[in-house]
Design a protein around this motif. Structure first.
Motif, PDB file in Angstrom:
ATOM      1  N   ILE A   2       0.997  -1.170   0.052  1.00  0.00           N
ATOM      2  CA  ILE A   2      -0.059  -0.023  -0.029  1.00  0.00           C
ATOM      3  C   ILE A   2       0.895   1.263   0.027  1.00  0.00           C
ATOM      4  O   ILE A   2       2.015   1.280   0.648  1.00  0.00           O
ATOM      5  CB  ILE A   2      -1.006  -0.157   1.255  1.00  0.00           C
ATOM      6  N   GLU A   3       0.491   2.183  -0.874  1.00  0.00           N
ATOM      7  CA  GLU A   3       1.469   3.568  -0.869  1.00  0.00           C
ATOM      8  C   GLU A   3       0.399   4.705  -0.689  1.00  0.00           C
ATOM      9  O   GLU A   3      -0.744   4.684  -1.240  1.00  0.00           O
ATOM     10  CB  GLU A   3       2.104   3.674  -2.163  1.00  0.00           C
ATOM     11  N   VAL A   4       0.979   5.427   0.313  1.00  0.00           N
ATOM     12  CA  VAL A   4       0.318   6.899   0.480  1.00  0.00           C
ATOM     13  C   VAL A   4       1.113   8.071   0.247  1.00  0.00           C
ATOM     14  O   VAL A   4       1.916   7.927   0.931  1.00  0.00           O
ATOM     15  CB  VAL A   4      -0.408   6.824   1.798  1.00  0.00           C
ATOM     16  N   THR A   5       0.796   8.896  -0.739  1.00  0.00           N
ATOM     17  CA  THR A   5       1.723   9.930  -0.731  1.00  0.00           C
ATOM     18  C   THR A   5       0.664  11.153  -0.662  1.00  0.00           C
ATOM     19  O   THR A   5      -0.287  11.360  -1.182  1.00  0.00           O
ATOM     20  CB  THR A   5       2.126  10.073  -2.202  1.00  0.00           C
ATOM     21  N   THR A   6       1.445  12.132   0.193  1.00  0.00           N
ATOM     22  CA  THR A   6       0.771  13.623   0.300  1.00  0.00           C
ATOM     23  C   THR A   6       1.578  14.507   0.368  1.00  0.00           C
ATOM     24  O   THR A   6       2.874  14.609   0.644  1.00  0.00           O
ATOM     25  CB  THR A   6       0.226  13.501   1.952  1.00  0.00           C
ATOM     26  N   GLU A   7       1.038  15.532  -0.463  1.00  0.00           N
ATOM     27  CA  GLU A   7       2.121  16.905  -0.773  1.00  0.00           C
ATOM     28  C   GLU A   7       1.458  17.812  -0.132  1.00  0.00           C
ATOM     29  O   GLU A   7       0.309  18.119  -0.363  1.00  0.00           O
ATOM     30  CB  GLU A   7       2.197  16.936  -2.348  1.00  0.00           C
ATOM     31  N   ILE A   8       2.143  18.966   0.572  1.00  0.00           N
ATOM     32  CA  ILE A   8       1.507  20.085   1.110  1.00  0.00           C
ATOM     33  C   ILE A   8       2.598  21.055   0.847  1.00  0.00           C
ATOM     34  O   ILE A   8       3.729  21.014   0.654  1.00  0.00           O
ATOM     35  CB  ILE A   8       1.250  20.215   2.552  1.00  0.00           C
ATOM     36  N   ASP A 110       5.425  13.487   1.393  1.00  0.00           N
ATOM     37  CA  ASP A 110       5.648  12.339   2.117  1.00  0.00           C
ATOM     38  C   ASP A 110       5.087  11.176   1.363  1.00  0.00           C
ATOM     39  O   ASP A 110       3.764  11.195   0.875  1.00  0.00           O
ATOM     40  CB  ASP A 110       4.782  12.362   3.528  1.00  0.00           C
ATOM     41  N   THR A 111       5.734  10.182   1.109  1.00  0.00           N
ATOM     42  CA  THR A 111       5.335   8.877   0.744  1.00  0.00           C
ATOM     43  C   THR A 111       5.602   7.680   1.519  1.00  0.00           C
ATOM     44  O   THR A 111       6.557   7.679   2.149  1.00  0.00           O
ATOM     45  CB  THR A 111       6.243   8.548  -0.703  1.00  0.00           C
ATOM     46  N   LEU A 112       4.517   7.142   2.003  1.00  0.00           N
ATOM     47  CA  LEU A 112       4.412   5.879   3.105  1.00  0.00           C
ATOM     48  C   LEU A 112       4.087   4.722   2.275  1.00  0.00           C
ATOM     49  O   LEU A 112       2.818   4.614   1.459  1.00  0.00           O
ATOM     50  CB  LEU A 112       3.484   6.061   4.120  1.00  0.00           C
ATOM     51  N   ARG A 113       4.955   3.640   2.337  1.00  0.00           N
ATOM     52  CA  ARG A 113       4.738   2.268   1.596  1.00  0.00           C
ATOM     53  C   ARG A 113       4.768   1.426   2.681  1.00  0.00           C
ATOM     54  O   ARG A 113       5.860   1.309   3.374  1.00  0.00           O
ATOM     55  CB  ARG A 113       5.737   1.931   0.656  1.00  0.00           C
ATOM     56  N   PHE A 114       4.016   0.500   2.578  1.00  0.00           N
ATOM     57  CA  PHE A 114       3.731  -0.610   3.868  1.00  0.00           C
ATOM     58  C   PHE A 114       3.145  -1.616   3.393  1.00  0.00           C
ATOM     59  O   PHE A 114       2.421  -1.498   2.528  1.00  0.00           O
ATOM     60  CB  PHE A 114       3.189  -0.088   5.162  1.00  0.00           C
ATOM     61  N   GLU A 115       3.448  -2.896   3.825  1.00  0.00           N
ATOM     62  CA  GLU A 115       2.795  -4.340   3.454  1.00  0.00           C
ATOM     63  C   GLU A 115       2.231  -4.612   4.753  1.00  0.00           C
ATOM     64  O   GLU A 115       3.179  -4.948   5.708  1.00  0.00           O
ATOM     65  CB  GLU A 115       3.805  -5.060   2.949  1.00  0.00           C
ATOM     66  N   ALA A 116       0.967  -4.654   4.958  1.00  0.00           N
ATOM     67  CA  ALA A 116       0.293  -5.364   6.028  1.00  0.00           C
ATOM     68  C   ALA A 116       0.636  -6.962   6.091  1.00  0.00           C
ATOM     69  O   ALA A 116       0.734  -7.607   5.136  1.00  0.00           O
ATOM     70  CB  ALA A 116      -0.977  -5.162   6.161  1.00  0.00           C
ATOM     71  N   GLY A 122      -5.045  -8.452   6.397  1.00  0.00           N
ATOM     72  CA  GLY A 122      -3.945  -7.429   6.452  1.00  0.00           C
ATOM     73  C   GLY A 122      -4.285  -6.518   5.593  1.00  0.00           C
ATOM     74  O   GLY A 122      -4.034  -5.323   5.970  1.00  0.00           O
ATOM     75  N   TRP A 123      -4.573  -6.703   4.261  1.00  0.00           N
ATOM     76  CA  TRP A 123      -4.695  -5.520   3.276  1.00  0.00           C
ATOM     77  C   TRP A 123      -5.764  -4.761   3.726  1.00  0.00           C
ATOM     78  O   TRP A 123      -5.945  -3.702   3.475  1.00  0.00           O
ATOM     79  CB  TRP A 123      -4.739  -6.314   2.014  1.00  0.00           C
ATOM     80  N   ALA A 124      -7.092  -5.535   4.015  1.00  0.00           N
ATOM     81  CA  ALA A 124      -8.440  -4.695   4.402  1.00  0.00           C
ATOM     82  C   ALA A 124      -8.069  -3.697   5.889  1.00  0.00           C
ATOM     83  O   ALA A 124      -8.326  -2.702   5.741  1.00  0.00           O
ATOM     84  CB  ALA A 124      -9.439  -5.693   4.915  1.00  0.00           C
ATOM     85  N   ASN A 125      -7.252  -4.214   6.726  1.00  0.00           N
ATOM     86  CA  ASN A 125      -6.848  -3.386   7.709  1.00  0.00           C
ATOM     87  C   ASN A 125      -5.793  -2.377   7.470  1.00  0.00           C
ATOM     88  O   ASN A 125      -5.706  -1.325   7.511  1.00  0.00           O
ATOM     89  CB  ASN A 125      -6.208  -4.096   8.906  1.00  0.00           C
ATOM     90  N   GLY A 126      -4.848  -2.888   6.529  1.00  0.00           N
ATOM     91  CA  GLY A 126      -3.700  -1.684   5.721  1.00  0.00           C
ATOM     92  C   GLY A 126      -4.637  -0.761   4.887  1.00  0.00           C
ATOM     93  O   GLY A 126      -4.134   0.335   5.114  1.00  0.00           O
ATOM     94  N   ALA A 127      -5.625  -0.966   4.233  1.00  0.00           N
ATOM     95  CA  ALA A 127      -6.375   0.047   3.619  1.00  0.00           C
ATOM     96  C   ALA A 127      -7.006   1.238   4.407  1.00  0.00           C
ATOM     97  O   ALA A 127      -7.208   2.325   4.265  1.00  0.00           O
ATOM     98  CB  ALA A 127      -7.340  -0.604   2.908  1.00  0.00           C
ATOM     99  N   THR A 128      -7.382   0.601   5.647  1.00  0.00           N
ATOM    100  CA  THR A 128      -8.191   1.337   6.687  1.00  0.00           C
ATOM    101  C   THR A 128      -7.205   2.149   7.249  1.00  0.00           C
ATOM    102  O   THR A 128      -7.162   3.454   7.715  1.00  0.00           O
ATOM    103  CB  THR A 128      -8.901   0.629   7.868  1.00  0.00           C
ATOM    104  N   CYS A 129      -5.881   1.519   7.542  1.00  0.00           N
ATOM    105  CA  CYS A 129      -4.710   2.448   8.144  1.00  0.00           C
ATOM    106  C   CYS A 129      -4.351   3.412   7.202  1.00  0.00           C
ATOM    107  O   CYS A 129      -3.932   4.467   7.612  1.00  0.00           O
ATOM    108  CB  CYS A 129      -3.543   1.330   8.271  1.00  0.00           C
ATOM    109  N   ALA A 130      -4.378   3.155   5.981  1.00  0.00           N
ATOM    110  CA  ALA A 130      -3.817   4.183   4.898  1.00  0.00           C
ATOM    111  C   ALA A 130      -4.739   5.415   5.001  1.00  0.00           C
ATOM    112  O   ALA A 130      -4.218   6.414   4.933  1.00  0.00           O
ATOM    113  CB  ALA A 130      -3.695   3.499   3.596  1.00  0.00           C
TER     114      ALA A 130
END
Length: 141
Positions: A2-8, A110-116, A122-130
């Motif tokens: 899962i990858e989450v990128t945020t730019e401010i 910020d780019t956060l990459r993680f594997e649940a 784990g993927w379902a929980n990871g999506a909620t976490c993301a």
């Protein structure tokens, strides 16, 4: 993965943004209050730097957890990367990029990459976490 990128965009110098982003005291003041996140080992106060570790303890999904990360890349004031060494995720890498976009104006990406763990569950929980992580990054934590 899962990858989450945020730019401010921040009205401050790149050096100030870089230093604030790696300050453990500021981090623990800006996270969600309900997680009771705090630094418990490694660098527990002040600024984290190249090769340093920090272990955070927090409550997520009703479970008290610890996550140990190390700064694996450090290019002041443009980039630092923390990577999980021990914790609940199968893997986690968090890249903090900074660039000057004007006089006293900085872009922080910020780019956060993680594997649940635990496959599909784990993927379902990871999506909620993301979603939670994205909301937190967007408000500055």
């Amino acid at each position: 993965m899962i990858e989450v990128t945020t730019e401010i965009t921040i009205h401050a110098s790149i050096e100030r943004c870089f230093d604030y982003a790696r300050d453990i005291d500021i981090h623990t003041q800006t996270v969600w209050q309900h997680t009771r996140e705090r630094a418990v080992a490694g660098v527990t106060t002040g600024r984290i730097g190249a090769g340093d570790t920090v272990t955070f303890q927090a409550t997520h999904f009703g479970v008290r957890q610890k996550l140990k990360s190390r700064i694996v890349q450090f290019e002041r004031p443009f980039l630092f990367v923390d990577q999980m060494e021990k914790g609940a995720f199968k893997s986690m890498r968090h890249e903090h990029h900074f660039s000057v976009i004007g006089d006293q104006m900085t872009c922080m990406r910020d780019t956060l990459r993680f594997e649940a763990p635990l496959g599909l569950l784990g993927w379902a929980n990871g999506a909620t976490c993301a979603e939670e992580i994205h909301a937190g990054i967007s408000r500055g934590s």
